[in-house]
Design a protein around this motif. Structure first.
Motif, PDB file in Angstrom:
ATOM      1  N   GLU A  25      48.204  31.577  34.552  1.00 51.10           N
ATOM      2  CA  GLU A  25      48.148  31.259  33.301  1.00 51.10           C
ATOM      3  C   GLU A  25      49.070  31.874  32.350  1.00 51.10           C
ATOM      4  N   GLY A  26      50.122  31.502  31.535  1.00 48.46           N
ATOM      5  CA  GLY A  26      50.361  32.313  30.443  1.00 48.46           C
ATOM      6  C   GLY A  26      51.899  32.860  31.149  1.00 48.46           C
ATOM      7  N   ARG A  27      52.191  32.692  32.307  1.00 47.09           N
ATOM      8  CA  ARG A  27      53.478  33.255  32.989  1.00 47.09           C
ATOM      9  C   ARG A  27      53.855  31.561  33.965  1.00 47.09           C
ATOM     10  N   LEU A  54      48.747  45.275  31.218  1.00 47.69           N
ATOM     11  CA  LEU A  54      48.873  44.154  32.643  1.00 47.69           C
ATOM     12  C   LEU A  54      47.811  44.634  33.386  1.00 47.69           C
ATOM     13  N   MET A  63      44.795  43.465  32.115  1.00 46.21           N
ATOM     14  CA  MET A  63      44.517  42.101  32.497  1.00 46.21           C
ATOM     15  C   MET A  63      44.427  41.526  33.832  1.00 46.21           C
ATOM     16  N   ASP A 112      55.855  42.379  27.513  1.00 46.45           N
ATOM     17  CA  ASP A 112      55.623  41.494  27.758  1.00 46.45           C
ATOM     18  C   ASP A 112      53.742  41.288  28.861  1.00 46.45           C
ATOM     19  N   TYR A 135      52.150  38.864  30.246  1.00 42.64           N
ATOM     20  CA  TYR A 135      52.290  38.294  30.827  1.00 42.64           C
ATOM     21  C   TYR A 135      53.658  37.724  31.963  1.00 42.64           C
ATOM     22  N   ASN A 136      54.413  39.074  31.686  1.00 44.70           N
ATOM     23  CA  ASN A 136      55.859  38.945  32.052  1.00 44.70           C
ATOM     24  C   ASN A 136      55.293  39.485  33.669  1.00 44.70           C
ATOM     25  N   TYR A 164      58.158  32.404  32.482  1.00 45.22           N
ATOM     26  CA  TYR A 164      58.628  33.147  33.546  1.00 45.22           C
ATOM     27  C   TYR A 164      58.913  33.050  34.613  1.00 45.22           C
TER      28      TYR A 164
END
Length: 140
Positions: A120-122, A28, A31, A64, A66-67, A125
């Motif tokens: 983006e990608g989240r 995370l 990112m 993940d 993205y979470n 969630y």
């Protein structure tokens, strides 16, 4: 750390979850190496905050990246306790459970745009967070 009072399987699960959280935090932070609200970049002051809580997540979702968001402690607490969430277009949604004065003192307001928030990608969630974690007026 192993607790000799726990059964071996429980100790193994604790060790795996700690390793998993370390990997989650590392991925995370790679990112998004800052809090998108405060722009703090010192990783010692940031929390790897799950969007969909750990307890509600499956094994994939728990690690993940993205979470999650990297958040400074105050905003992690607001997000984690459901006093704040985000739209898919990077705007705040504030719960009516805290006063406008409190939010004002924290420097946030409803519908405030945070351009550096990595949504983006989240989206899935975040939808879960808005539906299940965010405290709404209907709960007052």
């Amino acid at each position: 750390m192993i607790d000799n009072q726990l059964p071996a399987e429980e100790n193994l699960q604790i060790v795996r979850s700690r390793k998993g959280h370390g990997l989650y935090r590392t991925k995370l932070f790679e990112m998004c190496p800052y809090c998108p609200i405060t722009m703090i970049t010192d990783d010692r002051l940031l929390i790897a905050s799950h969007i969909k809580p750990w307890v509600d997540s499956n094994n994939f979702e728990k690690t993940d990246p993205y979470n999650g968001f990297m958040l400074s402690p105050t905003f992690d607490l607001l997000f984690d306790r459901g006093f704040m969430s985000f739209t898919d277009d990077k705007r705040t949604i504030l719960s009516p459970f805290l006063s406008k004065m409190t939010y004002s003192k924290l420097g946030i307001s409803d519908n405030k745009l945070f351009t550096m928030l990595p949504v983006e990608g989240r989206e899935e969630y975040l939808a879960y967070h808005r539906q299940n974690i965010l405290k709404t007026a209907g709960e007052l």
